[in-house]
Design a protein around this motif. Structure first.
Motif, PDB file in Angstrom:
ATOM      1  N   PRO A 172      -1.977  -7.099  -5.078  1.00  0.00           N
ATOM      2  CA  PRO A 172      -1.405  -5.942  -5.776  1.00  0.00           C
ATOM      3  C   PRO A 172      -0.132  -6.320  -6.541  1.00  0.00           C
ATOM      4  O   PRO A 172       0.967  -5.859  -6.236  1.00  0.00           O
ATOM      5  CB  PRO A 172      -1.107  -4.972  -4.632  1.00  0.00           C
ATOM      6  CG  PRO A 172      -0.840  -5.849  -3.458  1.00  0.00           C
ATOM      7  CD  PRO A 172      -1.734  -7.049  -3.626  1.00  0.00           C
ATOM      8  N   SER A 176       0.652  -8.530 -13.715  1.00  0.00           N
ATOM      9  CA  SER A 176      -0.442  -8.686 -12.750  1.00  0.00           C
ATOM     10  C   SER A 176      -1.177  -9.999 -12.998  1.00  0.00           C
ATOM     11  O   SER A 176      -2.301 -10.196 -12.526  1.00  0.00           O
ATOM     12  CB  SER A 176      -1.425  -7.514 -12.869  1.00  0.00           C
ATOM     13  OG  SER A 176      -1.960  -7.444 -14.187  1.00  0.00           O
ATOM     14  N   ASP A 198       0.836  -1.195   0.000  1.00  0.00           N
ATOM     15  CA  ASP A 198       0.000   0.000   0.000  1.00  0.00           C
ATOM     16  C   ASP A 198       0.875   1.251   0.000  1.00  0.00           C
ATOM     17  O   ASP A 198       0.484   2.299  -0.530  1.00  0.00           O
ATOM     18  CB  ASP A 198      -0.920   0.025   1.232  1.00  0.00           C
ATOM     19  CG  ASP A 198      -2.033  -1.007   1.135  1.00  0.00           C
ATOM     20  OD1 ASP A 198      -2.117  -1.693   0.081  1.00  0.00           O
ATOM     21  OD2 ASP A 198      -2.801  -1.146   2.107  1.00  0.00           O
ATOM     22  N   PRO A 258       2.972   1.363  -4.192  1.00  0.00           N
ATOM     23  CA  PRO A 258       2.076   0.779  -5.204  1.00  0.00           C
ATOM     24  C   PRO A 258       2.743   0.507  -6.552  1.00  0.00           C
ATOM     25  O   PRO A 258       2.243  -0.302  -7.331  1.00  0.00           O
ATOM     26  CB  PRO A 258       0.975   1.839  -5.338  1.00  0.00           C
ATOM     27  CG  PRO A 258       1.588   3.111  -4.836  1.00  0.00           C
ATOM     28  CD  PRO A 258       2.542   2.702  -3.770  1.00  0.00           C
TER      29      PRO A 258
END
Length: 377
Positions: A179, A346, A159, A162
């Motif tokens: 993430p 991702s 967090d 990022p």
């Protein structure tokens, strides 16, 4: 003269090709392959390659050291960060130990260099220091971070960073989408395969012998959905539901807590027979077998078992255990492949498990009985 011009043109092309590779950082740790190997890879003569390397050395792109080889200028300094990977993963345990070793091997295969730490099983002070150490690394231009997703919800580091390249392995218990990239063991398919195999062997009453960590009760629905506990039970329940004549139940036993043996012996003694059990861990199954033997029960005739993780416990059990392997080496290589891609990834990869069949589920016993009956007829 024509031949000299041709050699010169070829040398220029080879030099341009190598220059592009240097600019794209395609030589791990800045080490140019041996001239003999590189000439073969490029399909040129040693003479042409030597001239091209001399040209690059004159341009200041590489350094040639007698009897040692050729090196990209400044690459070793850049490597110290650009090829380093922060690794947060458990380094011990019958599954996580081999998983960690596989990860170290996979990183070495791609000339990536691990900086290792962990957050689990630490006191508050040590954990705080580990987090600060991680933050320092993540502020640096390192390659990225590979994390075991267990307990990520307690310290969602990314967090704060990022844009950091990240790969999660094994599972992700924070709910939602990780993430970064993810390479997970397919736990749901693992228990499905285990239960399905027992059903195909003719067992109709199945028990899932699992565990629930003390924190599980406080998990949100989103957290539970990604946790192995939920994935295990989902796979088991699905296999049983697909076989109308079967019935299944889920039991949770704290075998790691205190004096568990009297309670386990009492539970085994009360089991209906015959019965088949899918155990969340190999060492659970071994302990069930030991209690069953003390009670005079036979494995697999009275009690058939399949367990998970295919650790050394499975092979060394009093009755060798059929167990699900989650392919830790494949998980490691897929994770490092994601880390070393040109652009941050991702994508999510589920690594399929496979079943290692031994004696505890009755498969080998029943096959031998079939051979004996055929031989006597």
């Amino acid at each position: 003269m024509a031949r000299q011009n041709g050699d010169g043109m070829k040398c220029t092309k080879v030099a341009a090709m190598l220059r592009r590779r240097i600019e794209q950082k395609l030589f791990p740790a800045g080490v140019i392959p041996r001239e003999e190997d590189l000439a073969r890879m490029l399909g040129v003569s040693r003479y042409t390659l030597n001239r091209a390397l001399t040209q690059l050395a004159e341009e200041g792109l590489i350094r040639r050291i007698k009897r040692k080889g050729s090196f990209v200028v400044g690459a070793m300094e850049a490597m110290s960060l650009a090829r380093q990977v922060m690794v947060f993963a458990r380094a011990s345990g019958h599954f996580f130990g081999p998983q960690y070793e596989a990860l170290m091997q996979a990183l070495a295969e791609r000339s990536l260099f691990p900086v290792c730490s962990r957050l689990t099983a630490l006191d508050d002070k040590t954990r705080s220091m580990a987090l600060e150490h991680a933050r320092i690394m993540l502020r640096s231009p390192i390659r990225g971070i590979i994390m075991d997703g267990a307990n990520y919800y307690t310290a969602p580091l990314l967090d704060e960073f990022p844009s950091m390249r990240a790969v999660f392995i094994n599972f992700y218990d924070a709910g939602g989408t990780p993430p970064g990239a993810a390479v997970f063991a397919d736990y749901e398919t693992g228990t499905y395969m285990a239960a399905r195999h027992l059903l195909q062997m003719g067992h109709h009453h199945l028990i899932w012998l699992g565990y629930r960590p003390h924190t599980y009760a406080g998990f949100s629905t989103a957290h539970r959905a990604n946790h192995p506990v939920a994935l295990f039970e989902r796979g088991f329940t699905r296999a049983v539901a697909e076989t109308p004549s079967s019935r299944g139940e889920c039991v949770h036993h704290r075998m790691w807590a205190g004096d568990y043996e009297p309670g386990l012996r009492q539970w085994v003694a009360a089991l209906p027979r015959p019965v088949a059990i899918v155990c969340a861990m190999d060492h659970y199954a071994v302990r069930v077998i030991l209690q069953a033997r003390e009670l005079g029960l036979r494995v697999p005739e009275d009690l058939a078992l399949v367990s998970l993780y295919n650790t050394p416990w499975a092979e060394e059990s009093p009755v060798p255990l059929t167990s699900v392997s989650f392919n830790e080496m494949e998980i490691a290589r897929e994770a490092v492949c994601c880390m070393d891609e040109e652009k941050p990834s991702s994508r999510m990869v589920l690594v399929k498990p496979h079943l290692v069949i031994r004696e505890s589920c009755g498969a080998l016993h029943m096959a031998a009985a079939g051979r004996d009956s055929r031989g006597s007829s």
